[in-house]
Design a protein around this motif. Structure first.
Motif, PDB file in Angstrom:
ATOM      1  N   LEU A  92       0.828  -1.210   0.000  1.00 27.42           N
ATOM      2  CA  LEU A  92       0.000   0.000   0.000  1.00 27.42           C
ATOM      3  C   LEU A  92       0.861   1.258   0.000  1.00 27.42           C
ATOM      4  CD1 LEU A  92      -2.963  -0.875   2.381  1.00 27.42           C
ATOM      5  CD2 LEU A  92      -3.115  -0.207  -0.019  1.00 27.42           C
ATOM      6  N   ARG A  93       1.965   1.211   0.727  1.00 32.41           N
ATOM      7  CA  ARG A  93       2.867   2.375   0.720  1.00 32.41           C
ATOM      8  C   ARG A  93       3.424   2.615  -0.682  1.00 32.41           C
ATOM      9  NH1 ARG A  93       4.105   4.265   5.774  1.00 32.41           N
ATOM     10  NH2 ARG A  93       3.562   2.874   7.506  1.00 32.41           N
ATOM     11  N   GLU A  95       2.040   1.652  -3.542  1.00 31.04           N
ATOM     12  CA  GLU A  95       0.972   2.096  -4.424  1.00 31.04           C
ATOM     13  C   GLU A  95       0.643   3.564  -4.169  1.00 31.04           C
ATOM     14  OE1 GLU A  95      -2.319  -0.487  -5.538  1.00 31.04           O
ATOM     15  OE2 GLU A  95      -3.682   1.095  -4.861  1.00 31.04           O
ATOM     16  N   ASN A  96       0.658   3.994  -2.914  1.00 32.14           N
ATOM     17  CA  ASN A  96       0.402   5.404  -2.616  1.00 32.14           C
ATOM     18  C   ASN A  96       1.454   6.304  -3.259  1.00 32.14           C
ATOM     19  OD1 ASN A  96      -1.908   4.838  -1.199  1.00 32.14           O
ATOM     20  ND2 ASN A  96      -1.028   5.193   0.837  1.00 32.14           N
ATOM     21  N   ASP A 100       0.819   9.144  -6.158  1.00 38.17           N
ATOM     22  CA  ASP A 100       1.285  10.536  -6.099  1.00 38.17           C
ATOM     23  C   ASP A 100       1.968  10.928  -7.404  1.00 38.17           C
ATOM     24  OD1 ASP A 100       0.314  10.896  -3.545  1.00 38.17           O
ATOM     25  OD2 ASP A 100       2.228  10.483  -2.551  1.00 38.17           O
ATOM     26  N   LEU A 268      -3.400   3.530   6.203  1.00 41.77           N
ATOM     27  CA  LEU A 268      -2.888   3.430   4.837  1.00 41.77           C
ATOM     28  C   LEU A 268      -4.022   3.194   3.847  1.00 41.77           C
ATOM     29  CD1 LEU A 268       0.411   1.339   5.093  1.00 41.77           C
ATOM     30  CD2 LEU A 268       0.154   3.621   4.096  1.00 41.77           C
ATOM     31  N   THR A 271      -5.751   6.520   3.282  1.00 42.61           N
ATOM     32  CA  THR A 271      -5.007   7.445   2.418  1.00 42.61           C
ATOM     33  C   THR A 271      -5.019   6.967   0.965  1.00 42.61           C
ATOM     34  OG1 THR A 271      -2.908   6.300   2.901  1.00 42.61           O
ATOM     35  CG2 THR A 271      -3.480   8.179   4.298  1.00 42.61           C
ATOM     36  N   ASN A 272      -5.061   5.637   0.769  1.00 40.47           N
ATOM     37  CA  ASN A 272      -5.129   5.098  -0.575  1.00 40.47           C
ATOM     38  C   ASN A 272      -6.456   5.471  -1.238  1.00 40.47           C
ATOM     39  OD1 ASN A 272      -5.932   2.509  -2.426  1.00 40.47           O
ATOM     40  ND2 ASN A 272      -3.726   2.891  -2.498  1.00 40.47           N
ATOM     41  N   ARG A 275      -6.426   9.134  -2.298  1.00 35.94           N
ATOM     42  CA  ARG A 275      -5.651   9.356  -3.522  1.00 35.94           C
ATOM     43  C   ARG A 275      -6.427   8.893  -4.751  1.00 35.94           C
ATOM     44  NH1 ARG A 275      -1.727   8.787   0.429  1.00 35.94           N
ATOM     45  NH2 ARG A 275       0.236   9.935   0.082  1.00 35.94           N
ATOM     46  N   ARG A 276      -7.074   7.730  -4.642  1.00 33.82           N
ATOM     47  CA  ARG A 276      -7.852   7.246  -5.781  1.00 33.82           C
ATOM     48  C   ARG A 276      -9.023   8.178  -6.083  1.00 33.82           C
ATOM     49  NH1 ARG A 276     -10.255   2.572  -4.433  1.00 33.82           N
ATOM     50  NH2 ARG A 276      -9.253   2.153  -2.436  1.00 33.82           N
TER      51      ARG A 276
END
Length: 298
Positions: A92-93, A95-96, A100, A268, A271-272, A275-276
């Motif tokens: 997940l980190r 992918e985040n 970005d 996480l 936050t994902n 972002r999506r």
């Protein structure tokens, strides 16, 4: 240098023609200038931004180059979502971070397209080009933008598929994540009606330097929803839509809310989602701006 060399029997042999090698090298060189789908676009004015956006999208579409070890495509977000919390955390980190990079590249490409459109209109107004030429150039710009938006939609679809595929693993690793993230998404997406006290410019992206795509007249009622970077997504009558500073309406900024008791994995996941959602918003707004922002004045 001679084109002949000595064979095993000492007889001279001729080298093969070099043109196939040169032709292959030339073809590889030109490949970097090919538009998606194989068409050569020699008038592409946003090549660096397009290259960055395509590279960022490759991380989610599975088109990235393999690394030297052959273990993982360079820049590709892993899809092996196992039941290990540590594995999910790392994936997940990554992918985040990829999200970005994708958002920045998409924003830069949209801004470049918008500037190109403004330049065509300015040259027409100044009499530097004839209207048929301006119409042809604007049509080409719209075609390129639609190609960009089609690719962006494919990336978004891939993102949602990835999220759906790992949902069960996230829930198993951190029970309650599914409901907590659903609730957080609903809370951050809340909207409310307000009235503009003064004329408010609307922008293509939640940035002060982004192109202005409309205005909210003083006294008009609109719907606002917290976005990012101190901006709100504003929607009004007649298809009015864009970003404006939250201070213009005095609303709170949208952020990925921490989920109480859920630990870092739940955070996480939140936050994902943020972002999506931000990428989906920017894609939707770009589609609407493409209708009015890439036309010539009548």
């Amino acid at each position: 240098m001679s084109d002949a060399f000595q064979g095993r029997e000492g007889k001279p042999r001729r080298r093969g023609p070099r043109w196939p090698i040169l032709a292959t090298a030339a073809a590889l060189s030109l490949a970097g200038c090919m538009a998606p789908g194989g068409g050569f676009d020699g008038e592409e004015g946003c090549r660096p931004q397009l290259t960055s956006f395509n590279a960022a999208g490759d991380a989610f579409l599975g088109n990235a180059r393999r690394d030297p070890s052959g273990l993982l495509p360079l820049g590709t977000v892993p899809t092996n979502f196992g039941r290990s919390a540590e594995t999910l955390d790392a994936e997940l980190r990554q992918e985040n971070a990829e999200l970005d990079a994708l958002q920045i590249a998409f924003d830069a490409l949209l801004y470049c397209r918008w500037i190109e459109a403004r330049l065509v209109r300015a040259e027409l107004a100044a009499g530097r080009i004839a209207r048929p030429v301006a119409e042809s150039r604007m049509a080409a710009l719209r075609s390129r933008l639609q190609r960009d938006l089609t690719r962006a939609q494919a990336v978004l679809d891939s993102l949602e598929q990835r999220a759906s595929a790992r949902e069960a693993a996230l829930e198993a690793a951190a029970p309650g994540t599914r409901e907590a993230t659903r609730r957080a998404r609903a809370e951050t997406g809340a909207t409310r009606r307000v009235v503009a006290a003064a004329t408010v410019p609307l922008r293509l992206r939640p940035e002060a330097a982004a192109p202005e795509i409309g205005r909210v007249p003083a006294g008009q009622a609109v719907t606002v929803r917290p976005a990012q970077s101190g901006f709100a997504l504003v929607e009004g009558q007649g298809g009015l839509r864009g970003y404006a500073p939250t201070g213009a309406f005095q609303i709170a900024e949208r952020t990925a809310r921490a989920v109480a008791g859920g630990g870092p994995l739940r955070q996480l996941a939140a936050t994902n989602i943020a972002r999506r959602d931000n990428f989906a918003e920017s894609l939707g707004l770009a589609r609407e701006a493409a209708v009015s922002g890439f036309e010539l004045a009548s």
